[in-house]
Design an enzyme around this catalytic site. Structure first.
Site, PDB file in Angstrom:
ATOM      1  N   SER A 144       0.775  -1.230  -0.102  1.00 17.27           N
ATOM      2  CA  SER A 144      -0.121  -0.078   0.042  1.00 17.27           C
ATOM      3  C   SER A 144       0.868   1.373  -0.067  1.00 17.27           C
ATOM      4  CB  SER A 144      -0.882  -0.050   1.350  1.00 17.27           C
ATOM      5  OG  SER A 144      -1.420   1.128   1.606  1.00 17.27           O
ATOM      6  N   TYR A 157      -2.713  -0.544  10.237  1.00 17.18           N
ATOM      7  CA  TYR A 157      -2.283  -0.892   8.720  1.00 17.18           C
ATOM      8  C   TYR A 157      -0.883  -0.624   8.431  1.00 17.18           C
ATOM      9  CZ  TYR A 157      -4.031  -1.379   3.648  1.00 17.18           C
ATOM     10  OH  TYR A 157      -4.148  -1.669   2.499  1.00 17.18           O
ATOM     11  N   LYS A 161       2.006  -2.872   6.721  1.00 16.59           N
ATOM     12  CA  LYS A 161       2.447  -2.619   5.238  1.00 16.59           C
ATOM     13  C   LYS A 161       3.963  -2.213   5.324  1.00 16.59           C
ATOM     14  CE  LYS A 161      -1.267  -3.815   3.381  1.00 16.59           C
ATOM     15  NZ  LYS A 161      -1.227  -5.066   2.486  1.00 16.59           N
TER      16      LYS A 161
END
Length: 252
Positions: A144, A157, A161
């Site tokens: 991402s 998150y 990532k």
């Protein structure tokens, strides 16, 4: 004149996780259209069967692998009797956006288990067979833009990532001599069943669009070209890298 590189995947076996919907579904269709024999992996048998029928109706070749990839024993068993894959697309992932002070242990487990641990488990299983059979190929993980920047309410998150980015670079160094390339794809916000509810908030959508220089939310189809490129000989000299499909989010 130099011959143009081929983006075809004929004769190659590809495994796509999270293939039932969204980005994974679009990439699985793209791989099949490029000539690969695709294994569709996700938890939902019904979604996999529907996608399988669509691929076969279009002349593609595929099979289904209903699987919870966070279950190490299940992953090992599912891959035990299968031929080596040439392409692994780690796409399955999740997000639970909230301020860190509201994050509970269940959130930590859910995000890190699927986004990081399951990616490592699946990659280890697939790469082990590739090495046993001396198969060269490509490992691609859906990362991402949040693997390169930070954002409020995205601590879990972003942590997952950034971990995927480090894992990818280390594995690329490790597997380069064996001819296995390892890269990531880093999208901006893509409209999928997972993200669509967030865009129902006008303020959130406006804030996202203000960061995307191209001025639009991404679609799953926007990711397919990069996924085919990284799986094909067109990217034969590329490893340990990230393909940024962020609409310019990280440009400043």
């Amino acid at each position: 004149m130099t011959d143009l590189p081929t983006f075809r995947l004929d004769g190659r076996r590809a495994l796509v996780t999270g293939a039932g919907r969204g980005i994974g579904r679009a990439i699985a269709l793209g791989y099949a259209a490029a000539g690969a024999e695709v294994t569709l992996c996700a938890r939902s048998q019904e979604e996999l069967n529907a996608l399988s029928e669509e691929i076969r109706a279009s002349g593609g070749t595929c099979d289904v692998m209903p699987l919870d990839i966070t279950d190490q024993a299940a992953v090992t068993a599912a891959l035990a009797d299968r031929e080596a894959y040439h392409i692994l697309l780690n796409n399955a992932g999740t997000n639970r956006p909230k301020p860190l002070t509201e994050v509970v242990d269940e959130d930590i487990d859910a995000v890190l288990d699927l986004n990081v641990r399951a990616t490592i488990l699946m990659t280890r299983a697939v790469v082990s067979r590739m090495l046993e059979d001396a198969v060269t190929g490509s490992v691609i993980t859906m990362s991402s833009q949040m693997g390169h920047v930070g954002a409020a309410n995205r601590t879990l998150y972003c942590a997952s990532k950034w971990a995927v980015e480090g894992f990818t670079r280390a594995l690329a160094v490790e597997l380069g001599p064996q001819g296995i390339r390892v890269n990531t794809i880093c999208p901006t916000f893509i409209e999928t069943p997972l993200t669509a509810p967030f865009f129902e908030d006008p303020a959130f959508k406006e804030q996202v669009l203000s960061k995307i220089k191209l001025g639009r939310i991404g679609q799953p189809s926007d990711i397919v070209g990069a996924a085919v490129f990284l799986a094909s000989d067109a990217s034969a000299l590329m490893t340990g890298s990230s393909v940024m499909l962020d609409g310019g989010w990280t440009a400043d």
